[in-house]
Design a protein around this motif. Structure first.
Motif, PDB file in Angstrom:
ATOM      1  N   PRO A   9     -28.329 -27.414   9.515  1.00 50.91           N
ATOM      2  CA  PRO A   9     -29.296 -26.518   9.220  1.00 50.91           C
ATOM      3  C   PRO A   9     -29.678 -27.346   7.765  1.00 50.91           C
ATOM      4  O   PRO A   9     -30.254 -27.860   7.471  1.00 50.91           O
ATOM      5  CB  PRO A   9     -29.436 -25.397   8.957  1.00 50.91           C
ATOM      6  N   LYS A  10     -28.223 -27.382   6.694  1.00 58.26           N
ATOM      7  CA  LYS A  10     -28.510 -27.944   5.457  1.00 58.26           C
ATOM      8  C   LYS A  10     -28.984 -29.785   5.627  1.00 58.26           C
ATOM      9  O   LYS A  10     -29.754 -30.518   5.272  1.00 58.26           O
ATOM     10  CB  LYS A  10     -27.471 -27.653   4.810  1.00 58.26           C
ATOM     11  N   HIS A  85     -27.678 -24.295  15.873  1.00 55.68           N
ATOM     12  CA  HIS A  85     -28.834 -23.600  15.683  1.00 55.68           C
ATOM     13  C   HIS A  85     -30.135 -23.901  15.991  1.00 55.68           C
ATOM     14  O   HIS A  85     -31.330 -24.378  16.196  1.00 55.68           O
ATOM     15  CB  HIS A  85     -27.963 -22.757  14.598  1.00 55.68           C
ATOM     16  N   THR A 225     -40.030 -25.413  10.025  1.00 55.93           N
ATOM     17  CA  THR A 225     -40.458 -24.237   9.037  1.00 55.93           C
ATOM     18  C   THR A 225     -39.416 -22.655  10.028  1.00 55.93           C
ATOM     19  O   THR A 225     -39.028 -21.961   9.143  1.00 55.93           O
ATOM     20  CB  THR A 225     -41.822 -24.017  10.213  1.00 55.93           C
ATOM     21  N   GLU A 226     -38.858 -23.771  11.278  1.00 55.94           N
ATOM     22  CA  GLU A 226     -37.973 -22.314  11.827  1.00 55.94           C
ATOM     23  C   GLU A 226     -37.043 -21.986  11.312  1.00 55.94           C
ATOM     24  O   GLU A 226     -36.272 -20.720  10.714  1.00 55.94           O
ATOM     25  CB  GLU A 226     -37.587 -22.514  13.204  1.00 55.94           C
ATOM     26  N   ARG A 228     -36.325 -22.780   7.779  1.00 60.89           N
ATOM     27  CA  ARG A 228     -36.813 -21.939   5.774  1.00 60.89           C
ATOM     28  C   ARG A 228     -36.460 -20.569   7.342  1.00 60.89           C
ATOM     29  O   ARG A 228     -36.501 -19.432   5.911  1.00 60.89           O
ATOM     30  CB  ARG A 228     -38.181 -22.204   5.646  1.00 60.89           C
ATOM     31  N   LEU A 229     -37.476 -20.012   8.324  1.00 60.48           N
ATOM     32  CA  LEU A 229     -37.619 -18.854   8.364  1.00 60.48           C
ATOM     33  C   LEU A 229     -36.470 -17.679   8.813  1.00 60.48           C
ATOM     34  O   LEU A 229     -36.013 -17.349   7.831  1.00 60.48           O
ATOM     35  CB  LEU A 229     -38.426 -18.279   9.656  1.00 60.48           C
ATOM     36  N   ARG A 230     -35.786 -18.995   9.035  1.00 58.90           N
ATOM     37  CA  ARG A 230     -33.987 -18.036   9.441  1.00 58.90           C
ATOM     38  C   ARG A 230     -33.747 -17.697   7.732  1.00 58.90           C
ATOM     39  O   ARG A 230     -32.257 -17.094   7.680  1.00 58.90           O
ATOM     40  CB  ARG A 230     -33.225 -18.763  10.122  1.00 58.90           C
ATOM     41  N   ARG A 231     -33.646 -18.680   7.114  1.00 56.01           N
ATOM     42  CA  ARG A 231     -32.974 -19.086   5.671  1.00 56.01           C
ATOM     43  C   ARG A 231     -33.344 -17.294   4.937  1.00 56.01           C
ATOM     44  O   ARG A 231     -32.728 -17.163   4.977  1.00 56.01           O
ATOM     45  CB  ARG A 231     -33.042 -19.624   5.267  1.00 56.01           C
TER      46      ARG A 231
ATOM     47  N   ALA B 205     -25.163 -20.500   7.959  1.00 52.92           N
ATOM     48  CA  ALA B 205     -25.098 -21.673   8.704  1.00 52.92           C
ATOM     49  C   ALA B 205     -26.780 -21.871   7.655  1.00 52.92           C
ATOM     50  O   ALA B 205     -26.483 -22.912   7.432  1.00 52.92           O
ATOM     51  CB  ALA B 205     -25.323 -21.974   9.753  1.00 52.92           C
ATOM     52  N   PHE B 206     -26.872 -20.960   7.585  1.00 53.74           N
ATOM     53  CA  PHE B 206     -28.438 -20.518   7.189  1.00 53.74           C
ATOM     54  C   PHE B 206     -28.412 -20.518   5.301  1.00 53.74           C
ATOM     55  O   PHE B 206     -29.353 -21.024   4.545  1.00 53.74           O
ATOM     56  CB  PHE B 206     -29.040 -20.185   7.391  1.00 53.74           C
TER      57      PHE B 206
ATOM     58  N   VAL D  36     -44.596 -20.065   4.540  1.00 51.75           N
ATOM     59  CA  VAL D  36     -42.994 -20.236   4.846  1.00 51.75           C
ATOM     60  C   VAL D  36     -42.112 -20.650   3.682  1.00 51.75           C
ATOM     61  O   VAL D  36     -41.419 -20.155   3.401  1.00 51.75           O
ATOM     62  CB  VAL D  36     -42.782 -21.004   5.927  1.00 51.75           C
ATOM     63  N   LEU D  40     -40.078 -19.234   0.786  1.00 57.34           N
ATOM     64  CA  LEU D  40     -38.672 -18.802   0.419  1.00 57.34           C
ATOM     65  C   LEU D  40     -38.380 -19.373  -0.582  1.00 57.34           C
ATOM     66  O   LEU D  40     -38.145 -19.116  -1.119  1.00 57.34           O
ATOM     67  CB  LEU D  40     -38.341 -20.448   1.473  1.00 57.34           C
TER      68      LEU D  40
END
Lengths: 242, 207, 218, 48
Positions: A9-10, A85, A225-226, A228-231, B205-206, D36, D40
């Motif tokens: 992700p990153k 992911h 966006t997804e 970021r939401l997971r983060r 991972a996040f 979002v 964050l």
């Protein structure tokens, strides 16, 4: 750096950050030029009159509606096999865009056919298969929404997408069998361009490029966006646990 | 060298959040292990991972193929079936027979033909445990087996475990708060609690 | 496997109203149609194949969410998962049990209800055959939908949304078989398609169902 | 403006509806992305 690196992700976020604006601009340029060119600068079709201009939206959106589902299928397979992911989130992000593309294809298809069929909706096999595809999209998005745990949701929606794809193809032929075609046939299939003269062709290609780029831009935006939401969810879980 | 259960450096998670890590133990035939630890530390999650209901986060579980059975609070009893029918079902699923001894061992003799729905919580629990006697599995993963059982029934179960199961070379991993009278070693899961930023969680991972 | 089948059938008979539930619902839907569409025999006989098939679809859908929900809540599903019975086998058996309690009675009763809708005489045989070949697919697809949504809140409603689009091919070919039968046309193609879909579904969906169950049992 | 003839309604309505849908999905995605991102950053500031 193998392709799978971008599944992190990153890395995906940093990699796509510069790309997103570029794709967005390219999409807008192609869309505007394709549609304007098709709308203003092409002669009328001797049979259909000006309605042929709807072609420049119906065909690209129809193509995208199908390819969006195909992209979700590939992303689902990648998630199930490699557990990345990003691909699961990309599939989740693409679904609403697929829905919009399907809706556009349905609306433009129905309006385009009205003069020929005399009604605002005719159960033409190709249009009906987009209606069925629309139902598949609804089920997919509803399943994502119904599950809290992200990993379980990704797994179940991937299974649904794979099974759904088989049935979507099956429905496509069942519908054909069920009501012999009223549609104009594949007006832009890459091999048979018999009934569309060249001058109609080029703007259509540009419009298609525009839709594809727009789809990519939207999916990139929504996937980010997804992620970021997971983060956010991960940070909140960690804060709660520490 | 008889059958044994070897767990090396096991980690497990619940809902993507790591709970336990680095769990190690080895059980030979006839040995039992009691899991101790505060509620929510991961006793149930560990047992479910051992039983194969969920994949471990890390580490390995060497467990003989098709020899383990799991029993939890929800004991899968069908109210519309009689005690005998419930046991017959589990016996035939596992390819075994329901022998008379099981009814005595779990004090179900006179309840044999009663619908499970009409049983009290304690009786239903005994029926759930009787299932373990019927399926003939060598390795048992038991999650709070004696909940809602009176002292007499607890002793019944402990006797079954000692004489019918462990004595015949069985292995058992039990999560419980009460003393079952087994001289089995105990393992406190507190030291194996996963650090809050332990790796392997699906959110890793996040972060 | 047989034990699970017998247990489910026994449970269906004792608790779930057994064979009657799906059948009663099927009857009600078929009886309601003339009230909605009007009593003209001509119209009814033309739409009879579609009505009978859609009604059997809905009847199958009605009893789907109980397939796994009960076993999930009382822990039986977890115990089956840790037993020698493979989940794929359990999925197949559950679909079979569902078919026997809903699909089969439906197939037997449908011709009788054909009279209510003035179905053309030579269509009865095709109605029976198409339902006999098609309803098993409805059960297996439904079992897959039930496995996907077991344990989810409002799973029943969501399952219908997921399962109905998957029913489209079977519905189209099934109803088409009856319609062609009514007009005396050749029905081999649609009938072969119905049978083909059912065969394909029973070949692949047990694995997808088992995968969905394992995910939900995690 | 090109001569659309009697089908002007069809062409304009399909273009109009389609563009509305496109603008809709783009707008929704952008708004959602911005909110979002803000959430964050707030969380990270508080966390960091």
């Amino acid at each position: 750096m193998s392709l799978w690196e971008y599944a992190n992700p990153k890395k995906f976020m940093s990699f796509t950050a510069p790309i997103l604006p570029v794709v967005t601009v390219a999409a807008l340029v192609c869309l505007v030029s394709g549609l304007v060119w098709g709308f203003f600068f092409t002669p009328e079709d001797y049979r259909q009159g000006s309605t042929v201009k709807i072609f420049y939206i119906h065909v690209p959106s129809a193509l995208m509606a199908i390819n969006a589902w195909f992209m979700m299928l590939v992303a689902s397979l990648i998630w199930l096999i490699r557990r990345h992911h990003v691909s699961a989130l990309a599939a989740k992000a693409a679904a609403p865009v697929g829905i919009v593309m399907t809706l556009i294809a349905l609306v433009t298809g129905a309006i385009w056919g009205q003069p020929m069929w005399g009604t605002w909706w005719a159960w033409d096999p190709r249009l009906t298969s987009f209606l069925i595809l629309f139902l598949f999209y609804l089920g997919y998005v509803a399943l994502w929404a119904a599950i809290d745990d992200p990993d379980t949701a990704a797994d179940l929606t991937s299974v649904l997408c794979i099974v759904g794809s088989v049935f979507a193809v099956l429905s496509r032929y069942a519908v054909n069998f069920w009501n012999q075609g009223l549609h104009q046939g594949a007006s832009l299939s890459m091999d048979a361009e018999e009934n569309v003269a060249d001058i109609f062709w080029y703007p259509a290609l540009v419009a298609i490029a525009g839709f594809v780029l727009l789809f990519i831009a939207l999916v990139l935006l929504r996937t980010r966006t997804e992620i970021r939401l997971r983060r956010i969810r991960a940070l909140e879980t960690r804060a709660r646990r520490s | 060298m008889g059958m044994e259960l070897v767990v090396t450096d096991l980690g497990c998670a619940r809902g993507g959040v790591p709970l336990l890590q680095g769990v190690n133990f080895r059980l030979h035939e006839g040995e039992a292990l009691v899991l101790r630890g505060a509620n929510g530390i991961g006793k149930t999650t560990l047992l479910r991972t051992l039983a194969g209901l969920q994949p471990p986060l890390g580490g390995t579980i060497d467990c003989p193929e098709d020899q383990s059975a799991y029993a939890s609070h929800a004991d899968g009893i069908k109210a519309q079936l009689t005690v005998r029918e419930n046991l017959d079902f589990w016996a035939s699923v596992h390819g075994t027979e329901v022998h008379e001894g099981v009814f005595q061992a779990f004090d179900l003799v006179e309840l044999r033909d009663r619908f499970a729905g009409t049983l009290s919580a304690g009786q239903k629990r005994r029926l759930g445990l009787a299932r373990l006697g019927v399926i003939g599995r060598k390795i048992l993963f038991l999650d709070e087996p004696t909940v809602s059982l009176d002292r007499f029934s607890v002793k019944l179960f402990a006797d079954f475990l000692k004489e019918q199961h462990l004595a015949k070379g069985g292995i058992a991993v039990i999560a419980t708060h009460i003393d079952l009278g087994l001289e089995a070693p105990e393992i406190d899961l507190e030291p194996f609690r996963a650090a809050y930023d332990a790796g392997g969680s699906s959110d890793e991972a996040f972060l | 496997m047989i034990a699970l089948l017998l247990r489910d059938l026994r449970l269906a008979v004792r608790a779930g109203g057994g064979f009657g539930l799906g059948l009663a619902f099927f009857l009600i839907v078929v009886v309601l149609v003339p009230f909605g569409v009007g009593p003209e025999a001509e119209i009814l006989s033309r739409i009879a194949p579609g009505i009978l098939w859609v009604a059997s679809l809905l009847a199958a859908l009605l009893s789907l969410d109980r397939i796994f929900a009960l076993d999930y809540e009382d822990g039986a599903l977890a115990l089956i998962a840790t037993s020698p019975l493979p989940l794929e086998g359990a999925a197949f058996v559950k679909a079979l049990a569902h078919w026997i309690t809903t699909g089969l009675p439906l197939t037997l009763a449908a011709p009788a209800l054909g009279f209510l809708l003035n179905l053309k005489p030579d269509a009865y045989w095709f109605l029976f055959i198409s339902l006999a070949l098609g309803t098993p697919a409805l059960s297996m697809i439904g079992t897959f939908g039930a496995a996907l949504t077991v344990g989810l809140r409002r799973g029943g409603l969501l399952m219908s949304l997921l399962v109905l689009p998957l029913y489209v091919p079977t519905l189209i070919f099934g109803a088409e078989t009856v319609r062609r039968g009514a007009e005396g046309l050749t029905t081999t193609t649609p009938l072969v398609m119905v049978a083909g879909i059912t065969a394909g579904v029973f070949a692949f969906l047990p694995f997808a169902t088992a995968a969905a169950l394992r995910i939900n049992l995690r | 403006m090109p001569e659309l003839g009697k089908y002007a309604v069809h062409v304009l309505s399909s273009y109009g509806l389609s563009l509305a849908l496109l603008v809709g999905i783009v707008a929704v995605s952008l708004v959602r992305s911005r909110s979002v991102k803000a959430r964050l950053e707030a969380l990270e500031k508080q966390d960091g």
